[in-house]
Design an enzyme around this catalytic site. Structure first.
Site, PDB file in Angstrom:
ATOM      1  N   CYS A 145       0.835  -1.201   0.000  1.00  0.00           N
ATOM      2  CA  CYS A 145       0.000   0.000   0.000  1.00  0.00           C
ATOM      3  C   CYS A 145       0.873   1.255   0.000  1.00  0.00           C
ATOM      4  O   CYS A 145       1.346   1.689   1.050  1.00  0.00           O
ATOM      5  CB  CYS A 145      -0.937  -0.013   1.207  1.00  0.00           C
ATOM      6  SG  CYS A 145      -1.982   1.440   1.286  1.00  0.00           S
ATOM      7  N   CYS A 165      -0.530   4.137   2.105  1.00  0.00           N
ATOM      8  CA  CYS A 165      -0.359   3.981   3.558  1.00  0.00           C
ATOM      9  C   CYS A 165       1.098   4.229   3.971  1.00  0.00           C
ATOM     10  O   CYS A 165       1.354   4.833   5.009  1.00  0.00           O
ATOM     11  CB  CYS A 165      -0.722   2.566   4.017  1.00  0.00           C
ATOM     12  SG  CYS A 165      -2.176   1.878   3.254  1.00  0.00           S
ATOM     13  N   ASP A 166       2.051   3.742   3.190  1.00  0.00           N
ATOM     14  CA  ASP A 166       3.439   3.695   3.655  1.00  0.00           C
ATOM     15  C   ASP A 166       4.410   4.606   2.900  1.00  0.00           C
ATOM     16  O   ASP A 166       5.570   4.734   3.304  1.00  0.00           O
ATOM     17  CB  ASP A 166       3.968   2.246   3.565  1.00  0.00           C
ATOM     18  CG  ASP A 166       3.170   1.318   4.457  1.00  0.00           C
ATOM     19  OD1 ASP A 166       2.674   1.798   5.494  1.00  0.00           O
ATOM     20  OD2 ASP A 166       3.034   0.126   4.119  1.00  0.00           O
TER      21      ASP A 166
END
Ligand code: NAP
Length: 318
Positions: A138, A141-142
């Site tokens: 992701c 997300c990261d």
């Protein structure tokens, strides 16, 4: 003794991505008692997309924002929502289908499966070991953890290229590793990627191992033309090599393709009467927010008609 609360619905929708919420809107507007369940928070995969620019009516919108709009729309028509449920078992073969969670039993005359799909794994040495320590599925997300670092994205489809472009906002260098010369992604996305100076394509290569100490340090790549293996210094690896259907709860109750996607007819009817599938989880030629939403609408419409034909609606009985 079983102390679980029993809830009866006309339609239970499993999964709350675009297919699920669209089904919820159409089912509730069809005046049938509808619930939507998800094992996670609501919104499905698009909630993790940085930007969506091909959902008609929105030339550019964050995935999270679009899915919030879907949810608010379903709220307007009174769809009952159950996020973060822990599903224990599902029986689709009886007339009243049963979805048993940790503390409830949902009984429903129809079920719409919109559980989506998840990222496929590379299945190479180091992938599992470094998950969360340099291996991520992701970028949204990261991505921010990779400021001024070097990362590799694996795959040549829309997801790989779009997420690689997103990662260039943080990383100083992003490699795209693809197993052949031709890319699978849409032309516009390929064009943008080829114009981005932080991106470098490594074609006709596959990853064979991820190495590091505490976190990822190296990616071993096999050149498919020469069979030679070389080391690439990277801080992160983002595999985007396609999707596998989320169908683990159905234990072979439904007809599925060899790679696990649920077979439906044009009405989204599965191999079991009263059970429908919509969106990425079904066998479909195009997996987009717009096609998932369309599937959800068709599935809900089919469920409403099925109940009308059988005069089975909870609303009609009460
Ligand atoms: P995809 O389109 O199936 O692409 C997967 C890519 O990974 C392909 O390039 C494939 O190579 C490669 N690959 C597969 N297995 C591999 C392996 N074991 N090792 C190395 N490479 C491997 O998957 P996706 O990009 O996740 O997209 C899934 C669906 O969502 C597609 O329908 C896509 O169009 C859609 N999507 C749309 C958008 C958008 O429209 N904005 C954004 C994201 C996703 P080959 O090309 O050689 O098969």
């Amino acid at each position: 003794m079983n102390n679980k609360e029993e809830l009866i619905f006309d339609c239970v929708i499993l999964g709350s991505g675009p297919a699920g919420f669209s089904a919820g809107i159409y089912a509730a507007r069809g005046n049938i008692k509808t619930a939507i369940l998800d094992i996670n928070m609501f919104g499905g995969q698009p909630s993790n997309y940085f930007e969506i620019e091909n959902y008609p009516g929105f030339s550019q919108i964050e995935g999270f924002e679009l899915m919030e709009k879907f949810e608010r729309h379903a709220d307007k028509f009174g769809v009952q929502k159950f996020p973060m449920v822990e599903i224990e078992k599902i029986n689709l073969n009886s007339e009243l289908k049963e979805i048993e969670t940790k503390d409830k039993i949902f009984k429903s005359k129809t079920v719409i499966i919109s559980t989506g799909a998840q990222a496929k794994k590379l299945n190479i040495k180091g992938e599992e070991e470094f998950k969360g320590r340099g291996v991520s599925y992701c970028a949204v997300c990261d991505g921010a953890f990779y400021k001024d670092k070097t990362v590799a994205v694996i795959g040549g489809g829309n997801s790989a290229l779009e997420e690689a472009l997103y990662l260039t906002k943080f990383a100083k260098k992003v490699y795209i590793i693809h197993r052949r010369e031709g890319l699978r992604a849409d032309r516009l996305v390929c064009q943008r990627a080829s114009q981005n100076e932080k991106l470098e394509f490594i074609l006709c290569a596959i990853p064979v191992e991820i190495k590091g100490s505490n976190t990822v340090e190296k990616l071993l790549l096999k050149d498919l033309k020469t069979d030679s293996v070389k080391e690439l210094d990277v801080d992160g690896v983002f595999p985007y090599i396609g999707l596998s259907a989320n169908t683990c709860y159905f234990n072979g109750q439904l007809k599925q393709t060899n790679d696990g996607f649920i077979e439906t007819d044009i009405n989204m009817q599965t191999s079991i009467e009263g059970v429908y599938a919509a969106g990425d989880v079904r066998n479909t030629p195009l997996r987009q927010v717009v096609t998932a939403a369309s599937d959800g609408a068709i599935a809900a419409n089919s469920a409403v008609k099925y109940l009308e034909n059988k005069l089975l609606s909870v609303t009609a009985e009460s």
